[in-house]
Design a protein around this motif. Structure first.
Motif, PDB file in Angstrom:
ATOM      1  N   ARG A   1       0.877  -1.183  -0.035  1.00  0.00           N
ATOM      2  CA  ARG A   1       0.060   0.073   0.084  1.00  0.00           C
ATOM      3  C   ARG A   1       0.848   1.218   0.125  1.00  0.00           C
ATOM      4  O   ARG A   1       2.014   1.250   0.523  1.00  0.00           O
TER       5      ARG A   1
ATOM      6  N   GLN B   1      -5.066   6.580  -1.556  1.00  0.00           N
ATOM      7  CA  GLN B   1      -4.389   5.271  -1.260  1.00  0.00           C
ATOM      8  C   GLN B   1      -4.379   4.483  -2.663  1.00  0.00           C
ATOM      9  O   GLN B   1      -5.344   4.210  -3.194  1.00  0.00           O
TER      10      GLN B   1
ATOM     11  N   ASP C   1      -3.548   0.228  -3.410  1.00  0.00           N
ATOM     12  CA  ASP C   1      -2.864  -0.975  -2.984  1.00  0.00           C
ATOM     13  C   ASP C   1      -2.669  -1.984  -4.178  1.00  0.00           C
ATOM     14  O   ASP C   1      -3.279  -1.951  -5.230  1.00  0.00           O
TER      15      ASP C   1
ATOM     16  N   THR D   1      -5.314  -0.973  -6.884  1.00  0.00           N
ATOM     17  CA  THR D   1      -6.729  -0.561  -6.258  1.00  0.00           C
ATOM     18  C   THR D   1      -6.418   1.218  -6.053  1.00  0.00           C
ATOM     19  O   THR D   1      -5.752   1.136  -5.185  1.00  0.00           O
ATOM     20  N   ALA D   2      -6.946   1.997  -6.471  1.00  0.00           N
ATOM     21  CA  ALA D   2      -6.595   3.281  -6.243  1.00  0.00           C
ATOM     22  C   ALA D   2      -7.849   3.796  -5.696  1.00  0.00           C
ATOM     23  O   ALA D   2      -9.039   3.669  -6.108  1.00  0.00           O
ATOM     24  N   THR D   3      -7.871   4.387  -4.415  1.00  0.00           N
ATOM     25  CA  THR D   3      -8.674   5.088  -3.698  1.00  0.00           C
ATOM     26  C   THR D   3      -8.745   6.514  -3.344  1.00  0.00           C
ATOM     27  O   THR D   3      -7.690   6.789  -2.765  1.00  0.00           O
ATOM     28  N   TRP D   4      -9.625   7.359  -3.567  1.00  0.00           N
ATOM     29  CA  TRP D   4      -9.325   9.043  -3.338  1.00  0.00           C
ATOM     30  C   TRP D   4     -10.793   9.392  -2.930  1.00  0.00           C
ATOM     31  O   TRP D   4     -11.665   8.694  -2.770  1.00  0.00           O
TER      32      TRP D   4
ATOM     33  N   ARG E   1     -12.955   5.390  -6.673  1.00  0.00           N
ATOM     34  CA  ARG E   1     -11.996   4.287  -6.576  1.00  0.00           C
ATOM     35  C   ARG E   1     -11.907   3.468  -8.006  1.00  0.00           C
ATOM     36  O   ARG E   1     -12.999   3.564  -8.764  1.00  0.00           O
ATOM     37  N   SER E   2     -10.847   3.166  -8.457  1.00  0.00           N
ATOM     38  CA  SER E   2     -10.803   2.581  -9.505  1.00  0.00           C
ATOM     39  C   SER E   2      -9.973   1.296  -9.428  1.00  0.00           C
ATOM     40  O   SER E   2      -8.893   1.038  -8.420  1.00  0.00           O
ATOM     41  N   THR E   3      -9.929   0.377 -10.213  1.00  0.00           N
ATOM     42  CA  THR E   3      -9.123  -1.140 -10.076  1.00  0.00           C
ATOM     43  C   THR E   3      -8.558  -1.255 -11.596  1.00  0.00           C
ATOM     44  O   THR E   3      -9.100  -1.277 -12.439  1.00  0.00           O
TER      45      THR E   3
END
Length: 155
Positions: free
Chosen positions: A83, A98, A100, A119-122, A126-128
């Protein structure tokens, strides 16, 4: 380097220039793919331990140089980056992002393990991203690094 942009054809603004915190975030993202430069991202580092998804994790938190904190989480056993938590300093405040990393596999002909899932989270989504193959040292024409020209949208 010193300039960056994001091009997304499906967005209201299909291309936008990265500045300030956005440009710093892109630099951090690029360096994490080539770990030899990680130490230089911040001037001071402290190390601790935590747990992510039942895995023992080493956390390295970088601070200093007037930049927002940066947290890197490494699998204690394999040493692989699990991460990345970075912050962008924007006019409205410090914004987290973030990333992952998962599904590490050996890249053919290299012996290197790279993540095939990100996996991007803001704050607004979120997108994978799933990678199906990696090509090592492909020939890329210089023109691919030029800023794209976007045609005006029809009203």
């Amino acid at each position: 380097g010193r300039e960056g942009w994001v091009a997304e054809a499906d967005k209201l603004v299909p291309i936008y220039q990265l500045t300030g915190g956005g440009l710093e975030g892109a630099r951090v993202d690029a360096v994490t793919l080539f770990p030899a430069g990680l130490r230089g991202l911040r001037s001071q580092w402290k190390v601790g331990f935590t747990n992510i998804d039942d895995k023992d994790v080493v956390i390295a938190e970088g601070i200093g140089d007037g930049k927002p904190p940066l947290k890197l989480y490494f699998d204690k056993d394999s040493g692989l980056l699990l991460r990345l938590l970075r912050y962008s300093q924007l006019p409205m405040g410090r914004i987290p992002a973030q990333f992952d990393f998962d599904d590490y596999r050996v890249v053919p002909d290299t012996g290197m393990k790279l993540p095939y899932k990100l996996t991007a989270t803001w704050v607004d989504g979120r997108s994978t991203t799933k990678i199906t193959s990696i090509e090592v040292n492909p020939a890329i024409p210089d023109s691919r690094f030029a800023k794209p020209v976007v045609a005006a949208r029809a009203q």
